[in-house]
Scaffold this active site. Structure first.
Site, PDB file in Angstrom:
ATOM      1  N   GLY A  72      -6.901   2.835  -0.965  1.00 53.26           N
ATOM      2  CA  GLY A  72      -6.897   3.634  -2.182  1.00 53.26           C
ATOM      3  C   GLY A  72      -6.621   5.109  -1.972  1.00 53.26           C
ATOM      4  O   GLY A  72      -6.656   5.619  -0.855  1.00 53.26           O
ATOM      5  N   GLU A  73      -6.302   5.769  -3.074  1.00 54.02           N
ATOM      6  CA  GLU A  73      -6.041   7.207  -3.089  1.00 54.02           C
ATOM      7  C   GLU A  73      -7.293   7.871  -3.689  1.00 54.02           C
ATOM      8  O   GLU A  73      -7.508   7.817  -4.908  1.00 54.02           O
ATOM      9  CB  GLU A  73      -4.790   7.474  -3.940  1.00 54.02           C
ATOM     10  N   SER A  93      -8.956  12.001   2.290  1.00 48.63           N
ATOM     11  CA  SER A  93      -7.540  12.030   2.653  1.00 48.63           C
ATOM     12  C   SER A  93      -6.695  11.705   1.426  1.00 48.63           C
ATOM     13  O   SER A  93      -6.961  10.726   0.722  1.00 48.63           O
ATOM     14  CB  SER A  93      -7.280  11.001   3.764  1.00 48.63           C
ATOM     15  N   SER A 143      -1.751  13.534   3.806  1.00 45.56           N
ATOM     16  CA  SER A 143      -0.772  12.700   4.504  1.00 45.56           C
ATOM     17  C   SER A 143       0.634  13.228   4.211  1.00 45.56           C
ATOM     18  O   SER A 143       1.026  13.349   3.050  1.00 45.56           O
ATOM     19  CB  SER A 143      -0.898  11.251   4.038  1.00 45.56           C
ATOM     20  N   CYS A 182      -5.519   2.434  10.434  1.00 43.50           N
ATOM     21  CA  CYS A 182      -4.936   3.142   9.289  1.00 43.50           C
ATOM     22  C   CYS A 182      -3.762   2.369   8.721  1.00 43.50           C
ATOM     23  O   CYS A 182      -2.854   1.975   9.449  1.00 43.50           O
ATOM     24  CB  CYS A 182      -4.387   4.494   9.727  1.00 43.50           C
ATOM     25  N   CYS A 213       2.652   1.597   4.216  1.00 46.86           N
ATOM     26  CA  CYS A 213       1.225   1.283   4.151  1.00 46.86           C
ATOM     27  C   CYS A 213       0.976  -0.118   3.588  1.00 46.86           C
ATOM     28  O   CYS A 213       1.504  -0.475   2.534  1.00 46.86           O
ATOM     29  CB  CYS A 213       0.539   2.327   3.278  1.00 46.86           C
ATOM     30  N   CYS A 260      -3.977   0.191  -4.157  1.00 47.79           N
ATOM     31  CA  CYS A 260      -3.574   1.585  -4.318  1.00 47.79           C
ATOM     32  C   CYS A 260      -2.301   1.634  -5.152  1.00 47.79           C
ATOM     33  O   CYS A 260      -1.421   0.791  -4.999  1.00 47.79           O
ATOM     34  CB  CYS A 260      -3.323   2.233  -2.960  1.00 47.79           C
ATOM     35  N   GLU A 317     -11.988  -3.184   1.947  1.00 44.96           N
ATOM     36  CA  GLU A 317     -12.410  -3.186   3.338  1.00 44.96           C
ATOM     37  C   GLU A 317     -12.884  -1.805   3.726  1.00 44.96           C
ATOM     38  O   GLU A 317     -12.395  -0.794   3.204  1.00 44.96           O
ATOM     39  CB  GLU A 317     -11.246  -3.637   4.221  1.00 44.96           C
ATOM     40  N   CYS A 348     -15.381   4.649   7.555  1.00 46.58           N
ATOM     41  CA  CYS A 348     -14.133   4.832   6.810  1.00 46.58           C
ATOM     42  C   CYS A 348     -14.245   3.985   5.539  1.00 46.58           C
ATOM     43  O   CYS A 348     -14.409   2.766   5.612  1.00 46.58           O
ATOM     44  CB  CYS A 348     -12.972   4.374   7.694  1.00 46.58           C
ATOM     45  N   ASN A 372       1.066   1.907  12.658  1.00 46.61           N
ATOM     46  CA  ASN A 372       0.444   0.604  12.888  1.00 46.61           C
ATOM     47  C   ASN A 372       1.312  -0.437  12.195  1.00 46.61           C
ATOM     48  O   ASN A 372       1.454  -0.404  10.967  1.00 46.61           O
ATOM     49  CB  ASN A 372      -0.975   0.578  12.312  1.00 46.61           C
TER      50      ASN A 372
HETATM   51  N1  SAH Z   1      -4.558   7.236   0.346  1.00 50.05           N
HETATM   52  C1  SAH Z   1      -5.007   8.226   1.250  1.00 50.05           C
HETATM   53  C2  SAH Z   1      -6.043   7.714   2.215  1.00 50.05           C
HETATM   54  C3  SAH Z   1      -5.863   6.332   2.744  1.00 50.05           C
HETATM   55  S1  SAH Z   1      -4.486   6.092   3.795  1.00 50.05           S
HETATM   56  C4  SAH Z   1      -3.839   8.844   2.000  1.00 50.05           C
HETATM   57  O1  SAH Z   1      -2.749   8.320   1.927  1.00 50.05           O
HETATM   58  O2  SAH Z   1      -4.046   9.875   2.623  1.00 50.05           O
HETATM   59  C5  SAH Z   1      -5.130   6.723   5.311  1.00 50.05           C
HETATM   60  C6  SAH Z   1      -4.089   7.219   6.314  1.00 50.05           C
HETATM   61  O3  SAH Z   1      -3.406   6.123   6.885  1.00 50.05           O
HETATM   62  C7  SAH Z   1      -3.038   8.128   5.725  1.00 50.05           C
HETATM   63  O4  SAH Z   1      -2.953   9.303   6.505  1.00 50.05           O
HETATM   64  C8  SAH Z   1      -1.761   7.324   5.851  1.00 50.05           C
HETATM   65  O5  SAH Z   1      -0.632   8.165   6.055  1.00 50.05           O
HETATM   66  C9  SAH Z   1      -2.048   6.489   7.067  1.00 50.05           C
HETATM   67  N2  SAH Z   1      -1.276   5.267   7.131  1.00 50.05           N
HETATM   68  C10 SAH Z   1      -0.931   4.459   6.111  1.00 50.05           C
HETATM   69  N3  SAH Z   1      -0.219   3.400   6.587  1.00 50.05           N
HETATM   70  C11 SAH Z   1      -0.147   3.552   7.929  1.00 50.05           C
HETATM   71  C12 SAH Z   1       0.410   2.773   8.969  1.00 50.05           C
HETATM   72  N4  SAH Z   1       1.022   1.622   8.725  1.00 50.05           N
HETATM   73  N5  SAH Z   1       0.295   3.222  10.245  1.00 50.05           N
HETATM   74  C13 SAH Z   1      -0.359   4.376  10.519  1.00 50.05           C
HETATM   75  N6  SAH Z   1      -0.931   5.144   9.562  1.00 50.05           N
HETATM   76  C14 SAH Z   1      -0.827   4.739   8.282  1.00 50.05           C
HETATM   77 FE1  SF4 Z   2      -2.197   4.540  -0.941  1.00 52.59          FE
HETATM   78 FE2  SF4 Z   2      -2.709   6.168   1.149  1.00 52.59          FE
HETATM   79 FE3  SF4 Z   2      -1.558   3.764   1.496  1.00 52.59          FE
HETATM   80 FE4  SF4 Z   2      -0.174   5.722   0.343  1.00 52.59          FE
HETATM   81  S1  SF4 Z   2      -0.946   5.701   2.447  1.00 52.59           S
HETATM   82  S2  SF4 Z   2      -0.259   3.579  -0.369  1.00 52.59           S
HETATM   83  S3  SF4 Z   2      -1.762   6.722  -0.816  1.00 52.59           S
HETATM   84  S4  SF4 Z   2      -3.594   4.116   0.735  1.00 52.59           S
END
Ligand code: SAH
Ligand code: SF4
Length: 369
Positions: A179-180, A211, A234, A354, A134, A127, A107, A120, A310
């Site tokens: 994804g990372e 990120s 993060s 996010c 997440c 991931c 997505e 985005c 979220n």
């Molecule tokens: N994998 C990378 C980028 C994708 S995640 C990373 O982790 O940075 C993008 C952002 O969403 C990250 O900053 C993560 O901390 C945040 N995120 C993940 N799950 C979330 C949630 N349930 N609520 C709010 N932010 C969240």
């Molecule tokens: Fe992957 Fe980023 Fe989600 Fe962590 S927050 S599981 S690194 S997408």
């Protein structure tokens, strides 16, 4: 020693697309086959800027022999996307679900703001990092996206979100989807090459952002990359035990190692690293957490983005803090002299915010959280 999913080798997919190559590679191949550099420029620009779907559409602009060669000999397919669906949100953003010809779904989200448009993007199917808050993390790892599959997300969304007549809207690209991105750094940087290229989308590297959950060796690699997007990291917790509980990557690269790496990350003038801190009720939203976050933030040139959790079904116990707690946490940071903002995620109503991006996982019965 513990081995994480993201430390295992990743199989690449088989089909090759035009945008899996850089302009320099494409030009070199065309020159070797007796075609002109100017023709390479025309084809490249038509693909990246105008989303060319069929080489035959270049009739009259490049030679017939080049059209024939591209169509029948190059082996470079044009569009890696098999189908897509759009999910518009009430707040103006639109989430797109993209199915690739080579298999896998991701997505991506288009977020129009007054003076800019942010895309985005996803860098992987699923991931491997397994962060407990997440939704994407709960899917497990599918595969890395190729440069063409990453670029295709932008080529899909761009024409669907044109600038208002007579205006040029600045475009930002952030890798905050599934994804990372640092787990797939080579392909992410190749795609960024297309976004940045003068014959491509001409997006400045400052308007590209990656990120990461904190893959330290890859942050070091990014630091010396020729094209270097902005860095976002993060954090999610301020002590090793707490961070390891919600972000398993911390067991391999604990906070001190991460912070030392960020301290020495070379920044451009006025540039700052973005620290993202997902705020979870009763988990990491105390005054003590805020004070420890202040101490961390003061060590590096950074901005702190607080992202209220979220909520989604994959983490039913993790809740958004009450508004008064979010405000108190932010105020504590700001009063201590830290640049901090509260980021209200866009697209919550269509699960585009996010951490809400998820497709049918190996274990999940649901399509969306
Ligand atoms: N994998 C990378 C980028 C994708 S995640 C990373 O982790 O940075 C993008 C952002 O969403 C990250 O900053 C993560 O901390 C945040 N995120 C993940 N799950 C979330 C949630 N349930 N609520 C709010 N932010 C969240
Ligand atoms: Fe992957 Fe980023 Fe989600 Fe962590 S927050 S599981 S690194 S997408």
């Amino acid at each position: 020693m513990e081995t994480f999913a993201w430390q295992k080798p990743v199989a690449a997919h088989s089909k090759v697309y035009f945008l899996d190559h850089s302009f320099a590679e494409i030009e070199a191949v065309l020159l070797r086959h007796g075609f002109k550099s100017s023709s390479a420029q025309i084809v490249y620009s038509a693909v990246v800027r105008h989303g060319l779907q069929d080489y035959a559409d270049l009739k009259g602009r490049i030679s017939k022999s080049l059209i024939l060669w591209l169509t029948e000999r190059s082996g470079w397919a044009l569009n890696p996307i098999a189908s897509h669906a759009a999910f518009p949100s009430d707040d103006g953003s639109t989430k797109y679900r993209v199915v690739f010809t080579q298999g896998g779904e991701v997505e991506c989200v288009a977020m129009p703001f007054e003076q800019r448009l942010t895309f985005c993007l996803s860098s992987q199917v699923g991931c491997a990092m397994g962060c407990t808050f997440c939704a994407t993390g709960s899917m497990g790892f599918g595969r890395n996206l190729s440069p063409a599959e990453i670029a295709a997300q932008v080529l899909l969304m761009r024409p669907l979100h044109p600038s208002p007549r007579g205006q040029t809207i600045r475009t930002n690209i952030v890798f905050m989807g599934m994804g990372e991105p640092l787990h797939n750094l080579t392909n992410v940087l190749s795609a960024c090459g297309h976004f940045n290229h003068p014959l491509g989308l001409v997006i400045h590297e400052r308007d590209l952002a990656i990120s990461t959950s904190g893959l330290v060796p890859k942050i070091r690699e990014l630091a010396s990359s020729r094209l270097r997007p902005q860095l976002m990291v993060s954090i999610a917790a301020t002590q090793d035990a707490d961070r390891s509980a919600v972000m398993p990557v911390n067991r391999a690269y604990p906070l001190e190692e991460l912070l030392t790496t960020l301290e020495s990350f070379p920044l451009r003038p006025k540039e700052r690293i973005m620290l993202s801190y997902v705020l979870i009720r009763g988990v990491n939203d105390s005054d003590d957490d805020a004070d420890r976050l202040v101490a961390m933030a003061k060590r590096i040139a950074c901005l702190v983005n607080l992202i209220p959790m979220n909520e989604h079904q994959a983490a039913p116990d993790m809740l958004e803090p009450r508004e008064s707690r979010i405000q108190a946490f932010a105020t504590r940071l700001i009063q201590a002299g830290v640049f901090a903002t509260i980021r209200r995620s866009r697209g919550r109503d269509v699960a585009a915010a996010c951490g809400q991006l998820v497709r049918k996982g190996r274990k999940n019965a649901d399509t969306f959280c």
